[in-house]
Design a protein around this motif. Sequence first.
Motif, short mmCIF file in Angstrom:
data_model
loop_
_atom_site.label_atom_id
_atom_site.label_comp_id
_atom_site.label_asym_id
_atom_site.label_seq_id
_atom_site.Cartn_x
_atom_site.Cartn_y
_atom_site.Cartn_z
N SER A 59 67.54 -44.27 65.80
CA SER A 59 67.96 -43.56 67.01
C SER A 59 69.06 -42.54 66.72
N ARG A 60 69.78 -42.71 65.62
CA ARG A 60 70.83 -41.76 65.26
C ARG A 60 70.38 -40.73 64.22
N LEU A 61 69.40 -41.09 63.39
CA LEU A 61 68.94 -40.18 62.34
C LEU A 61 67.82 -39.24 62.80
N ALA A 62 66.98 -39.70 63.69
CA ALA A 62 65.85 -38.87 64.14
C ALA A 62 66.36 -37.65 64.90
N PRO A 63 65.83 -36.47 64.59
CA PRO A 63 66.33 -35.26 65.25
C PRO A 63 65.80 -35.12 66.67
N PRO A 64 66.63 -34.68 67.61
CA PRO A 64 66.15 -34.44 68.98
C PRO A 64 65.42 -33.11 69.06
N GLU A 65 64.66 -32.94 70.11
CA GLU A 65 63.94 -31.67 70.34
C GLU A 65 64.73 -30.84 71.35
N ARG A 66 65.08 -29.63 70.99
CA ARG A 66 65.84 -28.75 71.87
C ARG A 66 64.89 -27.91 72.71
N VAL A 67 65.11 -27.93 74.01
CA VAL A 67 64.26 -27.19 74.94
C VAL A 67 65.15 -26.35 75.86
N ARG A 68 64.55 -25.31 76.42
CA ARG A 68 65.25 -24.44 77.36
C ARG A 68 64.70 -24.66 78.77
N ILE A 69 65.59 -24.73 79.73
CA ILE A 69 65.20 -24.88 81.12
C ILE A 69 64.78 -23.49 81.63
N VAL A 70 63.51 -23.36 82.03
CA VAL A 70 62.98 -22.05 82.39
C VAL A 70 62.71 -21.91 83.88
N ALA A 71 62.90 -22.94 84.64
CA ALA A 71 62.66 -22.85 86.09
C ALA A 71 63.65 -23.75 86.81
#
Length: 198
Positions: A59-71
């Motif tokens: 849970s600490r090593l796995a990379p998160p996915e970065r997303v942009r809020i578009v609406a």
Amino acid sequence: MSESSGPAHRPSAVAGPWSVPVLVRERRPRVVVKADLLPAVSVLGTLSLLSFPLAFAWSRLAPPERVRIVAADGTQSPLELESWHRFDDLAVFGLMTLGLGIVVGIVSWLLRERRGPVVLVAAVLGVALASALAMLLGVGWANSHYTIASAPALGSVVELAPRLESWWVLLTGPLGVTISYSLLVTWNGRDDLGRRLG
């Protein structure tokens, strides 16, 4: 053409000067089941406890996915190449469980008086159970670690928690156990796997 008058030549059954007579034939060792059941249960229970450090580390090593809020309704759009982290999360977990399986296979082999298929099956099941529990716990801990406290603003970038999207990754841990244990059995080459300490 003359015929031989003597008996046909047969190989001599007389022992040579350096041969040792076999008085007692050594029995082939049999698979021990009853004596190994309690140690096998202990191995299974101990390995299931490894799910906690495995889940926390993932849970600490796995990379998160970065997303942009578009609406304004919270619709998300992943940033460029960020969607690849969905595979990275799976690969990190698979490599961690594979490494755990290899280590468990070696440690199980070091239990010299308990070598055999009973402890091997317990080790395989224990790693499979630890991997399954770590998968469930790790996703939960990752979700709590990357919790978004308030509603994100339009155009902001947020990090989504790592996730595991395939249960097939649970095969890597048992695979590591069987490969390492089988290689050690082949390398040993003894009928009793060296169980006897004498």
